[in-house]
Design a protein around this motif. Structure first.
Motif, PDB file in Angstrom:
ATOM      1  N   VAL A  48       0.840  -1.202   0.000  1.00  0.00           N
ATOM      2  CA  VAL A  48       0.000   0.000   0.000  1.00  0.00           C
ATOM      3  C   VAL A  48       0.875   1.252   0.000  1.00  0.00           C
ATOM      4  O   VAL A  48       0.627   2.196  -0.750  1.00  0.00           O
ATOM      5  CB  VAL A  48      -0.968   0.004   1.209  1.00  0.00           C
ATOM      6  N   GLU A  49       1.939   1.244   0.817  1.00  0.00           N
ATOM      7  CA  GLU A  49       2.812   2.419   0.883  1.00  0.00           C
ATOM      8  C   GLU A  49       3.555   2.637  -0.440  1.00  0.00           C
ATOM      9  O   GLU A  49       3.682   3.770  -0.897  1.00  0.00           O
ATOM     10  CB  GLU A  49       3.802   2.289   2.034  1.00  0.00           C
ATOM     11  N   ILE A  50       4.018   1.561  -1.053  1.00  0.00           N
ATOM     12  CA  ILE A  50       4.678   1.690  -2.359  1.00  0.00           C
ATOM     13  C   ILE A  50       3.684   2.224  -3.387  1.00  0.00           C
ATOM     14  O   ILE A  50       3.990   3.116  -4.166  1.00  0.00           O
ATOM     15  CB  ILE A  50       5.286   0.344  -2.818  1.00  0.00           C
ATOM     16  N   ASP A  51       2.482   1.689  -3.375  1.00  0.00           N
ATOM     17  CA  ASP A  51       1.476   2.042  -4.374  1.00  0.00           C
ATOM     18  C   ASP A  51       0.967   3.468  -4.215  1.00  0.00           C
ATOM     19  O   ASP A  51       0.818   4.192  -5.199  1.00  0.00           O
ATOM     20  CB  ASP A  51       0.310   1.060  -4.282  1.00  0.00           C
ATOM     21  N   THR A  52       0.707   3.889  -2.984  1.00  0.00           N
ATOM     22  CA  THR A  52       0.072   5.188  -2.750  1.00  0.00           C
ATOM     23  C   THR A  52       1.025   6.258  -2.234  1.00  0.00           C
ATOM     24  O   THR A  52       0.699   7.442  -2.273  1.00  0.00           O
ATOM     25  CB  THR A  52      -1.063   5.054  -1.725  1.00  0.00           C
ATOM     26  N   GLY A  53       2.171   5.836  -1.689  1.00  0.00           N
ATOM     27  CA  GLY A  53       3.101   6.782  -1.083  1.00  0.00           C
ATOM     28  C   GLY A  53       2.802   7.050   0.382  1.00  0.00           C
ATOM     29  O   GLY A  53       3.528   7.780   1.048  1.00  0.00           O
ATOM     30  N   LEU A  54       1.734   6.433   0.895  1.00  0.00           N
ATOM     31  CA  LEU A  54       1.333   6.665   2.277  1.00  0.00           C
ATOM     32  C   LEU A  54       1.033   5.330   2.952  1.00  0.00           C
ATOM     33  O   LEU A  54       0.257   4.527   2.432  1.00  0.00           O
ATOM     34  CB  LEU A  54       0.087   7.559   2.313  1.00  0.00           C
ATOM     35  N   ALA A  55       1.664   5.090   4.096  1.00  0.00           N
ATOM     36  CA  ALA A  55       1.436   3.844   4.827  1.00  0.00           C
ATOM     37  C   ALA A  55       0.033   3.833   5.416  1.00  0.00           C
ATOM     38  O   ALA A  55      -0.491   4.886   5.800  1.00  0.00           O
ATOM     39  CB  ALA A  55       2.479   3.695   5.937  1.00  0.00           C
ATOM     40  N   PRO A  56      -0.605   2.654   5.485  1.00  0.00           N
ATOM     41  CA  PRO A  56      -1.948   2.566   6.077  1.00  0.00           C
ATOM     42  C   PRO A  56      -1.970   3.144   7.494  1.00  0.00           C
ATOM     43  O   PRO A  56      -1.069   2.907   8.290  1.00  0.00           O
ATOM     44  CB  PRO A  56      -2.222   1.063   6.115  1.00  0.00           C
ATOM     45  N   GLY A  57      -3.000   3.932   7.755  1.00  0.00           N
ATOM     46  CA  GLY A  57      -3.157   4.511   9.077  1.00  0.00           C
ATOM     47  C   GLY A  57      -2.288   5.721   9.359  1.00  0.00           C
ATOM     48  O   GLY A  57      -2.334   6.277  10.445  1.00  0.00           O
ATOM     49  N   ARG A  58      -1.482   6.137   8.404  1.00  0.00           N
ATOM     50  CA  ARG A  58      -0.586   7.297   8.589  1.00  0.00           C
ATOM     51  C   ARG A  58      -1.128   8.484   7.805  1.00  0.00           C
ATOM     52  O   ARG A  58      -1.706   8.323   6.741  1.00  0.00           O
ATOM     53  CB  ARG A  58       0.821   6.977   8.081  1.00  0.00           C
ATOM     54  N   SER A  59      -0.890   9.664   8.324  1.00  0.00           N
ATOM     55  CA  SER A  59      -1.315  10.866   7.614  1.00  0.00           C
ATOM     56  C   SER A  59      -0.120  11.637   7.061  1.00  0.00           C
ATOM     57  O   SER A  59      -0.284  12.594   6.322  1.00  0.00           O
ATOM     58  CB  SER A  59      -2.137  11.769   8.539  1.00  0.00           C
ATOM     59  N   GLU A  60       1.090  11.199   7.416  1.00  0.00           N
ATOM     60  CA  GLU A  60       2.309  11.861   6.937  1.00  0.00           C
ATOM     61  C   GLU A  60       3.133  10.864   6.133  1.00  0.00           C
ATOM     62  O   GLU A  60       3.247   9.698   6.492  1.00  0.00           O
ATOM     63  CB  GLU A  60       3.118  12.382   8.127  1.00  0.00           C
ATOM     64  N   HIS A  61       3.732  11.369   5.061  1.00  0.00           N
ATOM     65  CA  HIS A  61       4.566  10.522   4.203  1.00  0.00           C
ATOM     66  C   HIS A  61       5.929  10.294   4.857  1.00  0.00           C
ATOM     67  O   HIS A  61       6.509  11.205   5.441  1.00  0.00           O
ATOM     68  CB  HIS A  61       4.779  11.193   2.842  1.00  0.00           C
ATOM     69  N   ALA A  62       6.419   9.075   4.730  1.00  0.00           N
ATOM     70  CA  ALA A  62       7.756   8.745   5.223  1.00  0.00           C
ATOM     71  C   ALA A  62       8.793   9.226   4.219  1.00  0.00           C
ATOM     72  O   ALA A  62       8.478   9.518   3.049  1.00  0.00           O
ATOM     73  CB  ALA A  62       7.887   7.237   5.427  1.00  0.00           C
ATOM     74  N   ARG A  63      10.040   9.269   4.659  1.00  0.00           N
ATOM     75  CA  ARG A  63      11.156   9.677   3.795  1.00  0.00           C
ATOM     76  C   ARG A  63      11.182   8.808   2.529  1.00  0.00           C
ATOM     77  O   ARG A  63      11.129   7.593   2.604  1.00  0.00           O
ATOM     78  CB  ARG A  63      12.450   9.511   4.576  1.00  0.00           C
ATOM     79  N   GLY A  64      11.216   9.466   1.387  1.00  0.00           N
ATOM     80  CA  GLY A  64      11.258   8.754   0.112  1.00  0.00           C
ATOM     81  C   GLY A  64       9.891   8.433  -0.468  1.00  0.00           C
ATOM     82  O   GLY A  64       9.789   7.848  -1.545  1.00  0.00           O
ATOM     83  N   PHE A  65       8.826   8.808   0.233  1.00  0.00           N
ATOM     84  CA  PHE A  65       7.469   8.502  -0.214  1.00  0.00           C
ATOM     85  C   PHE A  65       6.624   9.772  -0.360  1.00  0.00           C
ATOM     86  O   PHE A  65       5.413   9.713  -0.378  1.00  0.00           O
ATOM     87  CB  PHE A  65       6.790   7.541   0.772  1.00  0.00           C
ATOM     88  N   TRP A  66       7.266  10.916  -0.471  1.00  0.00           N
ATOM     89  CA  TRP A  66       6.560  12.187  -0.568  1.00  0.00           C
ATOM     90  C   TRP A  66       5.715  12.246  -1.831  1.00  0.00           C
ATOM     91  O   TRP A  66       5.988  11.545  -2.806  1.00  0.00           O
ATOM     92  CB  TRP A  66       7.558  13.343  -0.552  1.00  0.00           C
ATOM     93  N   PRO A  67       4.704  13.118  -1.838  1.00  0.00           N
ATOM     94  CA  PRO A  67       3.927  13.312  -3.074  1.00  0.00           C
ATOM     95  C   PRO A  67       4.868  13.704  -4.215  1.00  0.00           C
ATOM     96  O   PRO A  67       5.809  14.458  -4.015  1.00  0.00           O
ATOM     97  CB  PRO A  67       2.982  14.474  -2.719  1.00  0.00           C
ATOM     98  N   GLY A  68       4.611  13.174  -5.373  1.00  0.00           N
ATOM     99  CA  GLY A  68       5.451  13.479  -6.528  1.00  0.00           C
ATOM    100  C   GLY A  68       6.553  12.469  -6.769  1.00  0.00           C
ATOM    101  O   GLY A  68       7.192  12.499  -7.810  1.00  0.00           O
ATOM    102  N   THR A  69       6.796  11.554  -5.800  1.00  0.00           N
ATOM    103  CA  THR A  69       7.812  10.526  -6.047  1.00  0.00           C
ATOM    104  C   THR A  69       7.244   9.505  -7.033  1.00  0.00           C
ATOM    105  O   THR A  69       6.043   9.250  -7.054  1.00  0.00           O
ATOM    106  CB  THR A  69       8.235   9.799  -4.745  1.00  0.00           C
ATOM    107  N   THR A  70       8.114   8.950  -7.826  1.00  0.00           N
ATOM    108  CA  THR A  70       7.686   7.939  -8.797  1.00  0.00           C
ATOM    109  C   THR A  70       7.601   6.582  -8.115  1.00  0.00           C
ATOM    110  O   THR A  70       8.131   6.379  -7.018  1.00  0.00           O
ATOM    111  CB  THR A  70       8.692   7.840  -9.957  1.00  0.00           C
ATOM    112  N   LEU A  71       6.956   5.661  -8.787  1.00  0.00           N
ATOM    113  CA  LEU A  71       6.877   4.296  -8.282  1.00  0.00           C
ATOM    114  C   LEU A  71       8.282   3.713  -8.090  1.00  0.00           C
ATOM    115  O   LEU A  71       8.569   3.085  -7.071  1.00  0.00           O
ATOM    116  CB  LEU A  71       6.058   3.424  -9.237  1.00  0.00           C
ATOM    117  N   ALA A  72       9.169   3.952  -9.054  1.00  0.00           N
ATOM    118  CA  ALA A  72      10.542   3.441  -8.953  1.00  0.00           C
ATOM    119  C   ALA A  72      11.248   4.034  -7.725  1.00  0.00           C
ATOM    120  O   ALA A  72      11.975   3.313  -7.022  1.00  0.00           O
ATOM    121  CB  ALA A  72      11.327   3.772 -10.218  1.00  0.00           C
TER     122      ALA A  72
END
Length: 144
Positions: A80-104
């Motif tokens: 889910v975190e790889i797919d959406t950039g956001l871990a389930p149950g979290r409201s803040e993105h972790a390092r490397g998963f910010w909006p605008g990051t690519t799937l790769a």
């Protein structure tokens, strides 16, 4: 399970849709997208009781193997975190998963995180796991 401040029973899982029945019988059954369900802040798998979503019978219909629930839940959260950039149950993105990051980039960030935990899993392997998981309708058993 707990969702939207209520207890629910999972009665069907088809593709990425989960059908839930409220335990208080105050509402009709609902079909919900799995990713939105597990991404909710108050989502929780409850233990104990006859209608528990954590019992073996509930997992059988989901393609899970007994004794692997924790591992499957971990891979599901990672997919889910790889797919959406956001871990389930979290409201803040972790390092490397910010909006605008690519799937790769998200796969590379997850690979680095796993490596720091002593788990070797390349970004390419994670991308393959995600593809299989998506093809299976986001079934959590396919991420493992």
């Amino acid at each position: 399970m707990r969702w939207q401040e209520r207890e629910w029973e999972v009665v069907e899982w088809q593709g990425s849709q989960v059908t839930l029945v409220p335990q208080d019988d105050e509402e009709a059954p609902r079909a919900v997208a799995y990713r939105w369900l597990v991404g909710a802040e108050d989502f929780a798998v409850l233990s104990g009781g006859a209608a528990s979503a954590a019992d073996d019978a509930a997992f059988d219909g989901w393609g899970r193997q007994k004794g692997r629930e924790e591992e499957v839940a971990r891979w599901q959260a990672q997919m889910v975190e790889i797919d959406t950039g956001l871990a389930p149950g979290r409201s803040e993105h972790a390092r490397g998963f910010w909006p605008g990051t690519t799937l790769a980039q998200r796969c590379a960030a997850m690979s680095a995180r796993l490596a720091a935990e002593g788990i070797r899993c390349s970004a390419h392997t994670l991308a393959d796991k995600r593809r299989r998981w998506k093809a299976a309708g986001e079934n959590p058993a396919c991420g493992a």
